[in-house]
Enzyme design. Structure first.
Site, PDB file in Angstrom:
ATOM      1  N   SER A 149     -58.504  26.153  24.029  1.00 54.36           N
ATOM      2  CA  SER A 149     -58.619  25.699  22.649  1.00 54.36           C
ATOM      3  C   SER A 149     -57.311  25.954  21.928  1.00 54.36           C
ATOM      4  O   SER A 149     -56.365  26.506  22.475  1.00 54.36           O
ATOM      5  CB  SER A 149     -59.767  26.419  21.943  1.00 54.36           C
ATOM      6  OG  SER A 149     -59.302  27.676  21.488  1.00 54.36           O
ATOM      7  N   LYS A 150     -57.295  25.550  20.689  1.00 60.75           N
ATOM      8  CA  LYS A 150     -56.113  25.610  19.854  1.00 60.75           C
ATOM      9  C   LYS A 150     -55.535  27.027  19.771  1.00 60.75           C
ATOM     10  O   LYS A 150     -54.330  27.216  19.696  1.00 60.75           O
ATOM     11  CB  LYS A 150     -56.555  25.124  18.473  1.00 60.75           C
ATOM     12  CG  LYS A 150     -55.450  24.757  17.557  1.00 60.75           C
ATOM     13  CD  LYS A 150     -56.037  24.065  16.344  1.00 60.75           C
ATOM     14  CE  LYS A 150     -55.011  24.138  15.218  1.00 60.75           C
ATOM     15  NZ  LYS A 150     -55.327  23.262  14.110  1.00 60.75           N
TER      16      LYS A 150
END
Ligand code: GLU
Length: 457
Positions: free
Chosen positions: A219-220
């Protein structure tokens, strides 16, 4: 038929490493086939549409060397992106979407519902022939079986992703949609829309996701997820390109280092792997080190100087020949340029302190007279070069009846403040006789003459 592919990011202010890889696969496929690579900013969600967020994407692609074709001319023909075209912005294409919606409405394939416009979705399962995933039969979920229709235009007039994505792929003549596997679940809707618009859909190629080393979805917030990090940490873009292409694509050759030209020659969708790829920072660092080693000296030096300046060192105070020689002992030893200030900073800062553990081990009372003896021998070395220095140290060690390592460690510590670094004899040669002796003298000052008592001045 000429291949036409696109990279279609949403401007979130962030270019994910997975997005960069999607862009790279599209670019390589376009360059391999002699086709066109189009950049399209999917910014219909106007709340997120900000100039800086778009710049993050453009700068990332420019840094990687992924130039895009077509698009409107940019406003500033003399600016840094001189002559560059595009990208397309969906926010500027409202009229086009409107036209297609009206056609669907006129043919009864879309209808108004509570102010929104909905698409009359097929009630049949949809077959997807994916170039990578293979044949996928998409059954309707229970909820979809009740009502598979979905919104094309919200009641506030905002067109939604499925509509604009498909209309643009149609309008732009996209032949291959190469995108992350997270979009496979949207593809049934997209195929149905294409057919409703009376067009042949493009070929779809969904590429496997990039996972964290532990197998979780990246994820980010995960380490290494943002392309900007690599730009800031002065990775070489060509190393990142080489690393990224192997995350999900295999050349089926017994090597891993490829120039961009070689990648363009070899890249094909048939060798994109089916399984997800795990991100491996250690491997990327190794690869970056290989590229650093292979850089032409002038380019390495320029990047190294930039890195040193950015770290607050002042290499420009020193004669160019000294700087060149110093950097020469570091080239080939670094995995990333950010390691340089710690690795070779001593050339430019002097010794600012000694590694405490190494000092306790090597700056001992027994070593003090040994070091003193070597110091004196060094004053007599005729030519102060690596070969002569090695011979001098070895002879002195033999005379003292100790192994060379007994001298090597304290001398390195005295000259650099650290227990590891460039080749000792080479770094002494670069420092020169005067500076080497000065550093040895400074170290001798700090070494206790006998256990417990500090050196007398
Ligand atoms: N804007 C979408 C995304 O960023 C594009 C999906 C596609 O490539 O079709 O995920």
């Amino acid at each position: 038929m000429k291949v036409r592919v696109r990279f279609a990011p949403s401007p979130t202010g962030f270019l994910h490493i997975g997005g960069a890889r999607t862009a790279l696969f599209n670019w390589l496929y376009a360059r391999h086939t002699g086709g066109a690579f189009i950049l399209r900013i999917e910014d219909t969600d106007t709340a997120r549409n900000t100039g800086p967020a778009v710049e993050v994407i453009l700068n990332g692609l420019r840094w990687l060397g992924l130039d895009w074709d077509e698009g409107p001319l940019t406003s500033d023909p003399a600016g840094p992106s001189k002559g560059e075209r595009g990208p397309y912005f969906q926010s500027q294409r409202r009229a086009i979407y409107q036209r297609h919606v009206e056609r669907l409405l006129a043919r009864g394939l879309a209808y108004e519902d509570d102010g929104a416009i909905k698409f009359r979705m097929t009630r049949e399962p949809v077959e997807i022939e994916d170039l990578i995933v293979g044949r996928v039969r998409r059954e309707l979920t229970d909820r979809e079986a009740q009502d598979p229709d979905f919104i094309l235009v919200r009641s506030d007039g905002q067109p939604v992703f499925h509509l604009v994505n498909v209309v643009d792929d149609l309008e732009m003549g996209i032949t291959h949609v190469i995108r992350g596997e997270d979009h496979l679940s949207n593809t049934a809707k997209h195929l149905a829309l294409f057919r409703a618009l009376g067009a042949e859909p493009p070929r779809y190629a969904h590429i496997p996701l990039i996972l964290n080393p532990d197998g979780s979805k990246m994820s980010k917030r995960d380490v290494g997820a943002s392309l900007t990090t690599y730009m800031e940490e002065a990775y070489l873009p060509e190393a990142l390109v080489n690393y990224l292409v192997l995350l999900g694509w295999s050349p089926k050759e017994d090597r891993e280092l490829f120039t961009v030209a070689e990648l363009i020659e070899r890249f094909d969708l048939s060798r994109v792997q089916r399984h997800n790829a795990r991100f491996d920072l250690t491997k990327l660092q190794w690869m970056n080190g290989e590229y650093l080693r292979a850089l032409p000296p002038e380019r390495f030096d320029a990047l190294a100087l930039q890195t040193l300046r950015r770290a607050g060192l002042d290499p420009d105070r020193f004669p160019p020949a000294y700087v060149r020689a110093a950097l020469d002992t570091c080239r080939g030893k670094l995995r990333t340029l950010t390691e340089l200030p710690a690795y070779g900073g001593f050339y430019f800062t002097g010794v600012t302190g000694y590694d405490a553990g190494a000092a306790a081990k090597h700056f001992t009372p027994e070593n003090r007279p040994r070091l003193q003896r070597l110091r004196d021998a060094l004053t007599r070395v005729e030519s102060f070069d690596a070969a002569a220095l090695e011979a001098c140290l070895k002879t002195t060690a033999a005379e003292l009846g100790v192994k060379p390592a007994v001298l090597v460690h304290p001398v390195r510590l005295a000259c650099t403040g650290r227990s590891s670094g460039p080749s000792l004899y080479h770094l002494m040669e670069v420092l020169g006789r005067k500076e080497t002796l000065a550093r040895l003298d400074a170290a001798l000052q700090t070494i206790p003459a006998s256990a417990g008592s500090p050196a007398s001045p």
